[in-house]
Design an enzyme around this catalytic site. Structure first.
Site, PDB file in Angstrom:
ATOM      1  CG  HIS A  29      -1.967  -1.010   1.236  1.00  0.00           C
ATOM      2  ND1 HIS A  29      -3.087  -0.903   2.034  1.00  0.00           N
ATOM      3  CD2 HIS A  29      -2.103  -2.174   0.540  1.00  0.00           C
ATOM      4  CE1 HIS A  29      -3.867  -1.954   1.825  1.00  0.00           C
ATOM      5  NE2 HIS A  29      -3.289  -2.739   0.934  1.00  0.00           N
ATOM      6  CD  GLU A  34      -2.132   4.119   3.151  1.00  0.00           C
ATOM      7  OE1 GLU A  34      -3.089   4.511   2.802  1.00  0.00           O
ATOM      8  OE2 GLU A  34      -2.042   3.090   2.904  1.00  0.00           O
ATOM      9  CB  CYS A  74      -6.648  -0.505   5.272  1.00  0.00           C
ATOM     10  SG  CYS A  74      -4.910  -1.026   5.157  1.00  0.00           S
ATOM     11  CB  CYS A  97      -2.076   1.683   6.178  1.00  0.00           C
ATOM     12  SG  CYS A  97      -1.680   0.793   4.644  1.00  0.00           S
TER      13      CYS A  97
END
Length: 153
Positions: free
Chosen positions: A54, A56, A84, A87
């Site tokens: 991801h 992040e 999410c 993260c």
């Protein structure tokens, strides 16, 4: 909304556009420390065949490498969508000071929408969270991406 928050979110949007160009879900992130962008990331899940890639997570790793520390306690994360649980959890572990996000994520958001890992009272660190920065631009990028994906099916 502060001018600096808009500028940093615009940089996160540039990262999201990189993801879009690579046919990834268009999410982008930047990490700011001492008034300077020290890390950038965009989704690379498909390219790397890695569910943890991801925006992040990539930015957090890059920031930790840049500062040569696992603690990012003076840093702020700017991301185009609400993080999410993975993260948000990684941000807690890194002790990020602030999370600023664009669009809410009603399906997996972990900074207040579905759950609130970023500010959970039972965890050893809590992050200040502010959402809605350039919300329309951030959310619109995602809506357009998924609309085009569904049209191809």
């Amino acid at each position: 909304m502060l001018k600096k928050d808009i500028l940093y979110m615009q940089e996160a949007l540039k990262e999201a556009e990189k993801a879009l160009d690579e046919d990834e879900v268009p999410v982008g992130a930047v990490i700011v420390n001492a008034g300077k962008i020290i890390a950038r990331g965009h989704n690379q899940i498909e390219r790397l065949k890695d569910p943890t890639a991801h925006a992040e997570m990539i930015a957090l790793t890059s920031a930790a490498n840049f500062l040569n520390t696992k603690w990012l306690n003076q840093a702020s994360l700017y991301v185009t969508i609400e993080p999410c649980s993975m993260c948000a959890g990684a941000s807690v572990l890194a002790r990020i000071k602030n999370i600023y996000f664009g669009a809410k994520d009603p399906k997996t958001g972990a900074c207040g929408s579905v759950t609130n890992i970023a500010s959970h009272k039972k965890l050893n660190h809590r992050i200040k969270v502010k959402g809605g920065i350039l919300q329309e631009a951030c959310g619109g990028l995602l809506v357009d991406f998924f609309r085009k994906k569904r049209a191809k099916i």
